[in-house]
Design a protein around this motif. Structure first.
Motif, short mmCIF file in Angstrom:
data_model
loop_
_atom_site.label_atom_id
_atom_site.label_comp_id
_atom_site.label_asym_id
_atom_site.label_seq_id
_atom_site.Cartn_x
_atom_site.Cartn_y
_atom_site.Cartn_z
N HIS A 70 0.83 -1.21 0.00
CA HIS A 70 0.00 0.00 0.00
C HIS A 70 0.86 1.26 0.00
O HIS A 70 0.52 2.25 0.63
N GLY A 71 1.97 1.22 -0.69
CA GLY A 71 2.84 2.39 -0.75
C GLY A 71 2.21 3.53 -1.51
O GLY A 71 1.25 3.34 -2.27
N PRO A 72 2.73 4.74 -1.35
CA PRO A 72 2.16 5.92 -2.02
C PRO A 72 2.40 5.94 -3.52
O PRO A 72 1.70 6.64 -4.25
N GLU A 73 3.39 5.18 -4.00
CA GLU A 73 3.66 5.11 -5.43
C GLU A 73 3.53 3.66 -5.91
O GLU A 73 3.74 2.72 -5.14
N THR A 74 3.19 3.51 -7.19
CA THR A 74 2.85 2.20 -7.73
C THR A 74 3.82 1.75 -8.81
O THR A 74 4.18 2.54 -9.69
N VAL A 75 4.20 0.50 -8.75
CA VAL A 75 5.03 -0.14 -9.76
C VAL A 75 4.17 -1.19 -10.47
O VAL A 75 3.45 -1.96 -9.83
N ALA A 97 9.07 -4.34 -0.31
CA ALA A 97 9.86 -4.06 0.89
C ALA A 97 10.48 -2.66 0.84
O ALA A 97 10.74 -2.06 1.89
N ALA A 98 10.69 -2.16 -0.37
CA ALA A 98 11.24 -0.81 -0.54
C ALA A 98 10.18 0.27 -0.36
O ALA A 98 10.50 1.47 -0.43
N GLY A 99 8.92 -0.11 -0.15
CA GLY A 99 7.87 0.86 0.16
C GLY A 99 6.90 1.18 -0.94
O GLY A 99 6.13 2.15 -0.83
N TYR A 100 6.87 0.35 -1.99
CA TYR A 100 5.98 0.63 -3.11
C TYR A 100 4.83 -0.37 -3.18
O TYR A 100 4.95 -1.52 -2.75
N ARG A 101 3.70 0.09 -3.72
CA ARG A 101 2.63 -0.80 -4.11
C ARG A 101 3.03 -1.42 -5.45
O ARG A 101 3.57 -0.74 -6.32
N VAL A 102 2.76 -2.71 -5.64
CA VAL A 102 3.02 -3.38 -6.92
C VAL A 102 1.69 -3.91 -7.45
O VAL A 102 0.91 -4.52 -6.71
N GLN A 131 -3.57 2.18 -15.06
CA GLN A 131 -3.12 3.56 -14.85
C GLN A 131 -4.29 4.45 -14.45
O GLN A 131 -4.15 5.33 -13.59
N HIS A 132 -5.44 4.23 -15.08
CA HIS A 132 -6.63 5.01 -14.72
C HIS A 132 -6.95 4.84 -13.25
O HIS A 132 -7.39 5.80 -12.58
N ARG A 133 -6.72 3.66 -12.71
CA ARG A 133 -7.04 3.39 -11.30
C ARG A 133 -5.95 3.84 -10.33
O ARG A 133 -6.25 4.26 -9.21
N HIS A 134 -4.70 3.74 -10.75
CA HIS A 134 -3.60 3.96 -9.82
C HIS A 134 -2.78 5.22 -10.09
O HIS A 134 -1.94 5.59 -9.27
N GLY A 135 -2.99 5.86 -11.22
CA GLY A 135 -2.21 7.04 -11.55
C GLY A 135 -0.86 6.69 -12.15
O GLY A 135 -0.61 5.55 -12.53
N MET A 136 0.01 7.67 -12.21
CA MET A 136 1.32 7.48 -12.80
C MET A 136 2.09 6.36 -12.10
O MET A 136 2.09 6.25 -10.88
N ALA A 277 17.30 -0.72 -7.19
CA ALA A 277 18.02 0.56 -7.22
C ALA A 277 17.39 1.51 -8.23
O ALA A 277 17.18 2.70 -7.94
N PHE A 278 17.08 1.00 -9.43
CA PHE A 278 16.49 1.84 -10.48
C PHE A 278 15.13 2.37 -10.04
O PHE A 278 14.80 3.55 -10.27
N THR A 279 14.32 1.54 -9.39
CA THR A 279 13.00 1.98 -8.94
C THR A 279 13.13 3.03 -7.85
O THR A 279 12.40 4.03 -7.84
N LEU A 280 14.06 2.85 -6.94
CA LEU A 280 14.23 3.80 -5.85
C LEU A 280 14.78 5.15 -6.32
O LEU A 280 14.31 6.20 -5.88
#
Length: 299
Positions: A70-75, A97-102, A131-136, A277-280
């Motif tokens: 449930h991170g603030p940004e989505t992958v 674990a790095a803090g992102y929603r997947v 994308q419509h549901r989760h944004g960028m 690393a690239f995602t972070l």
């Protein structure tokens, strides 16, 4: 291989020697076939079962979706042909674990989604709906055919901070050519097959092979690209990622693994380190990771 499939391949090979037009027509059903759904690997079972599942409808077809964290940004993860979202299990664990929603999905006729066939329009439609549901998306990560779908989506209109293409091909024409080589027919039959597929399956898409070509149409300026490929990939040769790397210049990085193959590369240590690393932190974070690896003598 199923006996009926074996017989059809033999018929295509026989026709190839006398009539590429006939061989291409006979090969089309084989080319479009997805095959039986890929089972969830035991090592990915926990990730698969702990996902929040949902359903979206794309082009009138039901598609199973998955969400982790449930991170603030989505992958977003995008699987390949006859694949499923759970194949990204190791990546899901690291990125979550790095803090992102997947989030991810099983395309029609793949994984837990019903159907008998699919094509890139289903992938692009699912990406657009998510994308419509989760944004960028912070990052879009695609594997194999899913990498081409990810590159196409972001080139066209999907908003993403970066793209990761793992064991991906550079253009859609590769699919027809590699399939022809795999069943043992020549370039003339491959040309017929590619043409018949475009006219039969994608009649509403002008110049199919130009549109789905990530070398001719690279990512928008400012969107970085991370490429990961195993040197001994037996399904998609590493030359495809090299082509993509060259097309994107300084905003692309290429990671080559050894002995991971086409699918196990998704869980390779080098892949997980690079993707995280690239995602972070994008290319700067990846470059720091690479510099540290060189300094310490690791891969």
């Amino acid at each position: 291989m199923h006996p009926a499939t074996t017989a059809l391949v033999a018929a295509v090979r026989a026709a190839d020697r006398v009539s590429p037009a006939l061989a291409g027509r006979l090969a089309l059903p084989l080319f479009r076939r997805v095959g039986p759904p890929l089972p969830v690997r035991p090592t990915d079972r926990a990730v698969h079962e702990h996902a929040e599942r949902g359903t979206i409808t794309v082009r009138g077809r039901s598609i199973t979706t998955y969400s982790w964290g449930h991170g603030p940004e989505t992958v977003l993860v995008v699987h390949g042909w006859r694949g499923r979202a759970s194949q990204f299990g190791p990546i899901v664990r690291e990125v979550r674990a790095a803090g992102y929603r997947v989030v991810g999905f099983d395309a029609p006729a793949n994984g837990d989604s019903p159907g008998r066939r699919t094509d890139i329009r289903d992938y692009l439609g699912a990406i657009d709906e998510l994308q419509h549901r989760h944004g960028m998306f912070r990052t879009v990560i695609g594997h194999s055919f899913g990498a081409l779908a990810a590159l196409t989506a972001v080139h066209e209109d999907t908003a993403a901070g970066g793209v990761v293409a793992i064991a991906g091909m550079a253009d859609a024409r590769f699919l027809a050519d590699s399939f022809a080589a795999r069943i043992g027919v020549g370039p003339a039959t491959a040309d017929v097959l590619a043409g018949r597929f475009a006219r039969r399956v994608l009649p509403d898409v002008p110049d199919v092979y130009a549109r789905f070509d990530a070398v001719r149409h690279p990512l928008p300026a400012g969107v970085p690209l991370l490429l990961v490929h195993d040197r001994a990939d037996g399904e998609v040769p590493v030359a495809e990622s090299r082509r993509l790397h060259a097309a994107h210049g300084d905003r692309s990085r290429l990671v080559l693994t050894e002995g991971a193959g086409h699918s196990r590369v998704l869980g390779a240590d080098a892949t997980l380190d690079a993707v995280t690393a690239f995602t972070l932190g994008g290319l700067p974070a990846f470059d720091r990771l690479r510099a540290e690896s060189v300094t310490t003598g690791s891969a």
